[in-house]
Design a protein around this motif. Structure first.
Motif, PDB file in Angstrom:
ATOM      1  N   CYS A  31      12.728 -50.196  14.036  1.00 15.57           N
ATOM      2  CA  CYS A  31      12.423 -51.645  14.744  1.00 15.57           C
ATOM      3  C   CYS A  31      13.232 -51.778  15.833  1.00 15.57           C
ATOM      4  CB  CYS A  31      12.808 -52.516  13.593  1.00 15.57           C
ATOM      5  SG  CYS A  31      12.017 -54.428  14.375  1.00 15.57           S
ATOM      6  N   PHE A  33      14.071 -54.354  16.441  1.00 12.62           N
ATOM      7  CA  PHE A  33      14.583 -56.197  16.144  1.00 12.62           C
ATOM      8  C   PHE A  33      15.592 -55.334  15.603  1.00 12.62           C
ATOM      9  CE2 PHE A  33      11.396 -59.649  17.837  1.00 12.62           C
ATOM     10  CZ  PHE A  33      11.673 -59.137  18.616  1.00 12.62           C
ATOM     11  N   ARG A  34      16.808 -56.361  14.949  1.00 21.91           N
ATOM     12  CA  ARG A  34      18.409 -55.659  14.073  1.00 21.91           C
ATOM     13  C   ARG A  34      17.717 -57.386  13.157  1.00 21.91           C
ATOM     14  NH1 ARG A  34      17.000 -51.779  15.227  1.00 21.91           N
ATOM     15  NH2 ARG A  34      17.926 -49.794  15.420  1.00 21.91           N
ATOM     16  N   CYS A  35      16.743 -58.214  12.923  1.00 18.53           N
ATOM     17  CA  CYS A  35      16.578 -59.381  12.330  1.00 18.53           C
ATOM     18  C   CYS A  35      18.602 -59.453  10.949  1.00 18.53           C
ATOM     19  CB  CYS A  35      15.846 -59.725  11.506  1.00 18.53           C
ATOM     20  SG  CYS A  35      14.368 -60.087  12.436  1.00 18.53           S
ATOM     21  N   TYR A  37      19.308 -60.875   8.305  1.00 17.52           N
ATOM     22  CA  TYR A  37      18.680 -60.869   7.165  1.00 17.52           C
ATOM     23  C   TYR A  37      18.234 -59.678   6.489  1.00 17.52           C
ATOM     24  CZ  TYR A  37      14.016 -62.807   9.559  1.00 17.52           C
ATOM     25  OH  TYR A  37      13.660 -63.007   9.986  1.00 17.52           O
ATOM     26  N   CYS A  38      18.361 -58.646   7.826  1.00 20.52           N
ATOM     27  CA  CYS A  38      17.320 -57.383   6.941  1.00 20.52           C
ATOM     28  C   CYS A  38      17.558 -56.373   7.385  1.00 20.52           C
ATOM     29  CB  CYS A  38      15.782 -57.757   8.108  1.00 20.52           C
ATOM     30  SG  CYS A  38      15.088 -56.326   7.697  1.00 20.52           S
ATOM     31  N   MET A  39      18.428 -55.893   8.267  1.00 25.32           N
ATOM     32  CA  MET A  39      19.183 -55.159   9.008  1.00 25.32           C
ATOM     33  C   MET A  39      20.934 -55.381   8.982  1.00 25.32           C
ATOM     34  SD  MET A  39      17.066 -53.073  11.694  1.00 25.32           S
ATOM     35  CE  MET A  39      15.017 -52.569  10.953  1.00 25.32           C
ATOM     36  N   GLY A  77      10.028 -51.780   8.367  1.00 30.71           N
ATOM     37  CA  GLY A  77      10.173 -51.738  10.193  1.00 30.71           C
ATOM     38  C   GLY A  77       9.250 -52.620  11.377  1.00 30.71           C
ATOM     39  N   GLU A  78       8.982 -52.163  12.200  1.00 33.15           N
ATOM     40  CA  GLU A  78       8.166 -52.954  12.953  1.00 33.15           C
ATOM     41  C   GLU A  78       7.364 -51.378  13.027  1.00 33.15           C
ATOM     42  OE1 GLU A  78       6.600 -55.644  14.101  1.00 33.15           O
ATOM     43  OE2 GLU A  78       5.354 -54.453  15.204  1.00 33.15           O
ATOM     44  N   ASN A 106       6.072 -57.850  14.429  1.00 34.87           N
ATOM     45  CA  ASN A 106       7.919 -59.245  14.924  1.00 34.87           C
ATOM     46  C   ASN A 106       6.703 -59.779  16.373  1.00 34.87           C
ATOM     47  OD1 ASN A 106       8.018 -56.915  17.260  1.00 34.87           O
ATOM     48  ND2 ASN A 106       9.582 -56.034  16.194  1.00 34.87           N
ATOM     49  N   ASN A 333      13.357 -53.110   5.585  1.00 32.89           N
ATOM     50  CA  ASN A 333      12.272 -52.523   7.118  1.00 32.89           C
ATOM     51  C   ASN A 333      11.951 -51.313   6.364  1.00 32.89           C
ATOM     52  OD1 ASN A 333      15.132 -51.810   6.755  1.00 32.89           O
ATOM     53  ND2 ASN A 333      14.833 -50.281   8.575  1.00 32.89           N
TER      54      ASN A 333
HETATM   55 FE1  SF4 Z   1      13.379 -58.262  11.600  1.00 33.92          FE
HETATM   56 FE2  SF4 Z   1      10.970 -57.150  11.063  1.00 33.92          FE
HETATM   57 FE3  SF4 Z   1      13.037 -55.628  12.239  1.00 33.92          FE
HETATM   58 FE4  SF4 Z   1      13.328 -56.543   9.611  1.00 33.92          FE
HETATM   59  S1  SF4 Z   1      11.897 -54.914  10.121  1.00 33.92           S
HETATM   60  S2  SF4 Z   1      14.543 -56.449  12.072  1.00 33.92           S
HETATM   61  S3  SF4 Z   1      12.169 -58.270  10.015  1.00 33.92           S
HETATM   62  S4  SF4 Z   1      11.958 -57.269  12.521  1.00 33.92           S
END
Ligand code: SF4
Ligand code: SAM
Length: 337
Positions: A31, A33-35, A37-39, A77-78, A106, A333
Motif C-alpha cells: 500500500c 498509505f500506512r493507516c 489501525y491497519c498497519m 492492501g491498495e 484509498n 491488508n
Molecule cells: Fe490504509 Fe487501506 Fe492501505 Fe490499510 S490497505 S494502510 S486501510 S489505505
C-alpha cells in the motif's frame, strides 16, 4: 480425477446452509498509505514469489464464478498500486454471470484510474476517508495526502459509477468528532457512507485498540444529534446495518463486529495475496489454493473441487475481542478487508 459440472449456482453451500456468492480478493498486501489501525510503521510484506500472479488470480476468480459467485470485490492492501491491476480488472469485468464487480480503494490512484475502472465494468467503489482535515488525515494514514484523495473522489464522481461510498474507521480521540462532518460530506456529494469499528487484526504500534474503541452505537447517537436517521432493512449479507438520511439519497451504514453479531447471514469468503482462501475474516480456517493450482497447472478441476470442499470448514462466526493480544495475527491488508 475430481469432476464437477459447471456452472452450478448452488455448489457453494457451507455446513450451516449459507450460500457463498461473494468473493473478496486482496490484489496485493502492499500500500502507498500506512493507516495506523491497519498497519504498523514497518511492515513486512509477502515476498513476491509467494504472491499469486494476476493470471492465477484470474483462474481462481473464474472458478468461483463458474461455481455460482455473483459478486467480486477487489481490495487489498491498495489494489490500484499493483502493477497491471487493470489487466485483471478488465478480465473480471468480462465474466458473463458476474452481477457485481466492485472495488475498495484509498482513492490515491483514482484520478488516473477512475475512467478505466468504469469502462472495465466496475459498478461501485468504496473509498476510505477517515478525516476531512489534511493534517489529521496525514496523521491517520501516516503518509497520505488528503488533496490527492479528494481529486480521486472528484474523478470517480465524474466517471459515472452507479454508486460511490465512503468508508470511515472511527477512533476515539483521533477522529470521533468528525462523524457528522463526514456524513455532511457524503450528503453534499450524494454518496453513501459506512462507519467501521476498528477490528483487532494484526499487531499495530500506534495505539491501544481498546482505548481507541468507539462503538457504532456512539457513532449513531452522534449522527442523530444532527441528522434524522431512518432505519432501513436493506442488507448486503454482511456486517453493516443501514439507515437513510431523509431528503437525500445517502445511506449510512454501521459496521460493528464487536457489538452486533452478523455471522448468520454471511455469504462471503476471501482470497489473500498468497492464495489462501479464508473462510472467515475473524478465524484462521483456510485452504491453500495457490498450492492446488501450482500442483495441477492447466487442470482446473482440482481447484474447483478444493473450493467446494472448503465450504465444509467455513466456521459459524468470528470471536473478535479487544484483548491485548490480537486473536488474528494477520493484518487487514493481507486479508482483503
Ligand atoms: Fe490504509 Fe487501506 Fe492501505 Fe490499510 S490497505 S494502510 S486501510 S489505505
Ligand atoms: N486500501 C484500500 C482502502 O483503504 O480502502 C482497501 C483495503 S483496506 C484494508 C479496506 C478497508 O479496511 C478500509 O476501509 C480500511 O479503513 C479498513 N480497515 C483496515 N484495517 C482495519 C481494522 N483493523 N479495523 C477495521 N477496519 C479496517
Amino acid at each position: 480425477m475430481p469432476t464437477i459440472a459447471a456452472p452450478d449456482t448452488s455448489a457453494l453451500v457451507d455446513s450451516f446452509g449459507r450460500h457463498v456468492r461473494y468473493l473478496r480478493i486482496s490484489l496485493t498486501d502492499r500500500c502507498d498509505f500506512r493507516c495506523v489501525y491497519c498497519m504498523s510503521q514497518d511492515m513486512q510484506f509477502v515476498p513476491r514469489a509467494q504472491v499469486l500472479t494476476l493470471e492465477e488470480i484470474l483462474t481462481i476468480a473464474t472458478a468461483f464464478h463458474d461455481l455460482g459467485v455473483t459478486k467480486i470485490r477487489i481490495t487489498g492492501g491498495e489494489p490500484l498500486v499493483r502493477r497491471n491491476a487493470m489487466w485483471l480488472i478488465e478480465r473480471l469485468g468480462a465474466l458473463d454471470a458476474l452481477q457485481e464487480l466492485v472495488l475498495t480503494t484509498n482513492g490515491s490512484q483514482l484520478q488516473r484510474l477512475a475512467q478505466p475502472l468504469r469502462r472495465a465494468g466496475v459498478r461501485r467503489i468504496n473509498i476510505s476517508l477517515d478525516s476531512l482535515q489534511p493534517e489529521r488525515f496525514r496523521r491517520i494514514t501516516r503518509v497520505g495526502d488528503l488533496e490527492q484523495v479528494m481529486q480521486g473522489i472528484d474523478a470517480a464522481q465524474a466517471a459515472g459509477f452507479d454508486r460511490l461510498k465512503i468508508n470511515s474507521v472511527i477512533l476515539r480521540n483521533r477522529n470521533h468528532d468528525e462523524v457528522c462532518d463526514l456524513v455532511q460530506f457524503a450528503v453534499d456529494r450524494d454518496m453513501d457512507i459506512t462507519f467501521i469499528e476498528e477490528m483487532p487484526l494484526g499487531t499495530i504500534d500506534d495505539h491501544d485498540r481498546a482505548e481507541a474503541y468507539y462503538s457504532s452505537d456512539r457513532v449513531r447517537s452522534d449522527i442523530e444529534r444532527r441528522f434524522p436517521l431512518q432505519a432501513s432493512d436493506e442488507t448486503s449479507g454482511g456486517p453493516a446495518r443501514y439507515f437513510r438520511i431523509p431528503h437525500s439519497r445517502t445511506r449510512v451504514g454501521l459496521i460493528s463486529p464487536h457489538s452486533h453479531n452478523f455471522c448468520d447471514a454471511c455469504n462471503r469468503v476471501r482470497l489473500t495475496t498468497e492464495g489462501r482462501l479464508l473462510l472467515c475474516l475473524g478465524q484462521e480456517h483456510s485452504v491453500d489454493l495457490r498450492h492446488v493450482i501450482r500442483s495441477h497447472p492447466g487442470d482446473e478441476s482440482y481447484l474447483r473441487q478444493a473450493i467446494v470442499d472448503a465450504m465444509r470448514i467455513k466456521p459459524h462466526g468470528h470471536d473478535f475481542a479487544l484483548t491485548e493480544q490480537p486473536v488474528i495475527l494477520r493484518h487487514m491488508n493481507a486479508t482483503g478487508g
